[in-house]
Design a protein around this motif. Structure first.
Motif, PDB file in Angstrom:
ATOM      1  N   LEU A  44       0.852  -1.236  -0.044  1.00 57.31           N
ATOM      2  CA  LEU A  44       0.094  -0.167  -0.020  1.00 57.31           C
ATOM      3  C   LEU A  44       0.899   1.225  -0.004  1.00 57.31           C
ATOM      4  CD1 LEU A  44      -2.850  -0.873   2.646  1.00 57.31           C
ATOM      5  CD2 LEU A  44      -2.966  -0.916   0.077  1.00 57.31           C
ATOM      6  N   ARG A  45       2.068   1.321   0.777  1.00 50.41           N
ATOM      7  CA  ARG A  45       2.943   2.451   0.727  1.00 50.41           C
ATOM      8  C   ARG A  45       3.509   2.467  -0.411  1.00 50.41           C
ATOM      9  NH1 ARG A  45       3.809   0.892   6.270  1.00 50.41           N
ATOM     10  NH2 ARG A  45       5.400  -0.602   5.955  1.00 50.41           N
ATOM     11  N   ALA A  46       3.858   1.437  -0.893  1.00 49.52           N
ATOM     12  CA  ALA A  46       4.631   1.517  -2.207  1.00 49.52           C
ATOM     13  C   ALA A  46       3.695   1.977  -3.433  1.00 49.52           C
ATOM     14  CB  ALA A  46       5.318   0.078  -2.612  1.00 49.52           C
ATOM     15  N   TRP A  47       2.600   1.661  -3.270  1.00 48.61           N
ATOM     16  CA  TRP A  47       1.712   1.987  -4.459  1.00 48.61           C
ATOM     17  C   TRP A  47       1.568   3.723  -4.083  1.00 48.61           C
ATOM     18  CZ3 TRP A  47      -2.770   4.775  -3.725  1.00 48.61           C
ATOM     19  CH2 TRP A  47      -3.576   4.751  -4.802  1.00 48.61           C
ATOM     20  N   SER A  48       1.426   3.957  -3.009  1.00 44.26           N
ATOM     21  CA  SER A  48       1.114   5.524  -2.996  1.00 44.26           C
ATOM     22  C   SER A  48       2.472   6.308  -3.192  1.00 44.26           C
ATOM     23  CB  SER A  48       0.928   5.756  -1.518  1.00 44.26           C
ATOM     24  OG  SER A  48      -0.303   5.249  -0.789  1.00 44.26           O
ATOM     25  N   ALA A  49       3.471   5.694  -3.216  1.00 43.98           N
ATOM     26  CA  ALA A  49       4.778   6.302  -3.385  1.00 43.98           C
ATOM     27  C   ALA A  49       4.858   6.141  -4.884  1.00 43.98           C
ATOM     28  CB  ALA A  49       6.050   5.528  -2.820  1.00 43.98           C
TER      29      ALA A  49
END
Lengths: 200, 200
Positions: A44-49
């Motif tokens: 989820l964090r990677a996607w947001s980045a």
């Protein structure tokens, strides 16, 4: 929170900024729940980045992780963050177009690993989840030394998360971040079965 | 995978189907990484199941969990799964419209817990993440006995995941699923700082 504090500064000649940009190899192991789930949470964090994400699932399962797959693909399709590629062993890796061909699990796992090596060499993605990859390593389907050397020498800033029980000591040694999900209590101990939305 | 096996069948007079539909209280505790991350990973499954999701973040942080919040809200907005509500203490709970009012953390946490009680009573959501809720319990900002009684008696099929270190023994006792995220190795031990996409 509580915020982690840096306990020592390594003598590696890197600035903090350079060190922050180092790629991370994370391993989620142990007998408890949450190994894969936390890897997908990291996605989820990677996607947001805005990072391109690839998930490789290495153990064939009748239920797979349909909920997570649906959700991460839906996120990828929003176009607001990174794209998401999801590969499942046992339903046939998508790059191998041989429908109906029966292959044994060992060679299928090895084919998956070869594709990951190609992806890493090409810097095809930025965030990789190698789900349940500890098992093909444990079962000798992929060569541990090859895995360790490939991950150690991977180019660029590619983050890799490997999940599964019984992570090989050489993998633990190489990893930057290792968490053991320790089972304290599980509903199945009380005779309860898994349910949709919680277990898959 | 390996698939869990039911180790015993409880003498509770329920059918397997009824038992499968019981609500789950999960606790992610321990010193390691992945407690909140795994809770947000569980939210992916809940979203796919179409369940209304509520996240309550209980510890004010300069970084919060922006990546997860952005991603889960984006999922909620697709309309393809469950809706997502995200509440942050310290930026003001959204149901309290008193901009500029300074409140202390203890009363703010207590207000958050009162809202959760109202939500549970109204069956407002199906999947709740009470992120870092172990701390207000530990610090005496909310009453442990009240939390335990409220969660024990919550109506319907509402699943709750509570994260944070040092979970209270009474909460552990009540929970169906408890995982201790045990730190084996962390990049900060080697003097590395957190980085966007991995740590937040």
């Amino acid at each position: 929170m509580p915020q982690g504090k840096v306990e020592s500064v390594p003598d590696d000649g890197l600035t903090t900024r350079q060190r922050r940009r180092q790629h991370v190899l994370a391993v989620h192991t142990g007998q408890g729940k949450g190994k894969s789930t936390a890897a997908f949470g990291m996605a989820l964090r990677a996607w947001s980045a805005g990072w391109p994400i690839a998930v490789y699932q290495f153990v064939k399962s009748p239920k797979w992780k349909v909920g997570e797959e649906t959700a991460l693909k839906a996120l990828g399709e929003t176009g607001k963050g990174g794209p998401v590629v999801w590969q499942k062993m046992g339903e046939g890796w998508s790059w191998i177009q041989r429908p109906g061909t029966e292959r044994d699990h060992a060679s299928e796992a090895a084919e998956g690993w070869e594709q990951i090596k190609r992806d890493l060499a090409a810097e095809a993605h930025r965030f990789y989840v190698l789900d349940e990859f500890t098992y093909p390593m444990k079962w000798g389907w992929v060569d541990v030394a090859d895995v360790v050397a490939t991950l150690r020498d991977r180019p660029g800033n590619q983050h890799v998360v490997i999940t599964g029980r019984d992570a090989h000591p050489d993998l633990i040694e190489l990893a930057d971040l290792v968490t053991d999900m320790t089972k304290v209590k599980h509903p199945m101990d009380a005779g309860r079965k898994g349910q949709q939305g919680i277990e898959w």
